[in-house]
Design a protein around this motif. Structure first.
Motif, short mmCIF file in Angstrom:
data_model
loop_
_atom_site.label_atom_id
_atom_site.label_comp_id
_atom_site.label_asym_id
_atom_site.label_seq_id
_atom_site.Cartn_x
_atom_site.Cartn_y
_atom_site.Cartn_z
N SER A 30 0.82 -1.21 0.00
CA SER A 30 0.00 0.00 0.00
C SER A 30 0.86 1.27 0.00
O SER A 30 0.43 2.30 -0.52
CB SER A 30 -0.96 0.00 1.19
N ILE A 31 2.07 1.20 0.55
CA ILE A 31 2.95 2.38 0.54
C ILE A 31 3.38 2.70 -0.89
O ILE A 31 3.40 3.86 -1.29
CB ILE A 31 4.18 2.17 1.45
N ILE A 32 3.73 1.68 -1.65
CA ILE A 32 4.25 1.94 -3.00
C ILE A 32 3.15 2.10 -4.05
O ILE A 32 3.44 2.46 -5.18
CB ILE A 32 5.25 0.84 -3.44
N ASN A 33 1.90 1.88 -3.66
CA ASN A 33 0.78 2.05 -4.58
C ASN A 33 0.40 3.54 -4.64
O ASN A 33 -0.15 4.08 -3.69
CB ASN A 33 -0.41 1.23 -4.10
N PRO A 34 0.68 4.23 -5.75
CA PRO A 34 0.39 5.66 -5.82
C PRO A 34 -1.10 6.00 -5.74
O PRO A 34 -1.46 7.12 -5.39
CB PRO A 34 0.99 6.10 -7.15
N ALA A 35 -1.96 5.05 -6.02
CA ALA A 35 -3.39 5.30 -5.98
C ALA A 35 -3.96 5.17 -4.56
O ALA A 35 -5.10 5.56 -4.32
CB ALA A 35 -4.12 4.34 -6.92
N LYS A 36 -3.19 4.61 -3.65
CA LYS A 36 -3.68 4.36 -2.29
C LYS A 36 -3.63 5.64 -1.46
O LYS A 36 -2.66 6.38 -1.47
CB LYS A 36 -2.80 3.29 -1.63
#
Length: 134
Positions: A30-36
Motif C-alpha cells: 500500500s505504501i508503494i501504490n500511488p493510488a492508495k
C-alpha cells in the motif's frame, strides 16, 4: 556493549527478518501504490510501520545495536493488546478487525523470544548511565 554469541546474534537477525518480511507483505504494497490514500490517523500508522521495516534492515547488519527497535515492537504491541484488545475481548466486543489486529500483535511473542533479555538487562538497565554533561 558486550558481544553476543554468533548464534544469538543470528537469532536476533531472524527477528528483524520476521519484521521485514511481515511488514513487506502487509504494509509496503500500500505504501508503494500511488493510488492508495489513507485517513490521516491510518497514514501515521502505515508510515510508522514502514519506517520500522526499513530500520529492521539495519538490524540485519547490526543486530545488537538495533535492539531498541525490537523493544519498541514488543512494547507497543503489548500495550495495544493490554489496553485495547483485552478490554474488548473481556466485554465480548472484539470485532473481526480488532481480532485480526490482535493476532498480528501476538506475533510480538516471536520477537520477544529472540531478544537476549540477559544482555538487554546488563546493557540497557544495569549499565552506568551516560553522562548528561561533559
Amino acid at each position: 556493549m558486550p558481544e553476543l554469541a554468533p548464534w544469538r546474534a543470528n537469532l536476533l537477525r531472524a527477528g528483524y527478518l520476521l519484521l521485514i518480511v511481515g511488514l513487506g507483505l502487509t504494509v509496503w504494497p500500500s505504501i508503494i501504490n500511488p493510488a492508495k490514500t489513507w485517513a490521516p490517523d491510518r497514514g501515521v500508522i502505515v508510515a510508522m510501520l514502514g519506517a520500522l521495516s526499513l530500520l529492521a534492515l539495519v538490524g540485519l547488519r547490526h543486530p545488537v545495536r538495533m535492539l531498541p527497535l525490537l523493544f519498541w515492537e514488543v512494547t507497543w504491541k503489548a500495550l495495544w493488546l493490554l489496553r485495547v484488545a483485552l478490554p474488548l475481548w473481556s466485554a465480548g466486543r472484539l470485532n473481526p478487525a480488532a481480532a485480526e489486529t490482535a493476532m498480528e500483535c501476538l506475533m510480538a511473542v516471536l520477537v520477544a523470544l529472540v531478544i537476549p533479555w540477559d544482555h538487554a538487562l546488563r546493557a540497557y538497565i544495569l549499565a552506568p548511565a551516560e553522562r548528561w554533561r561533559r
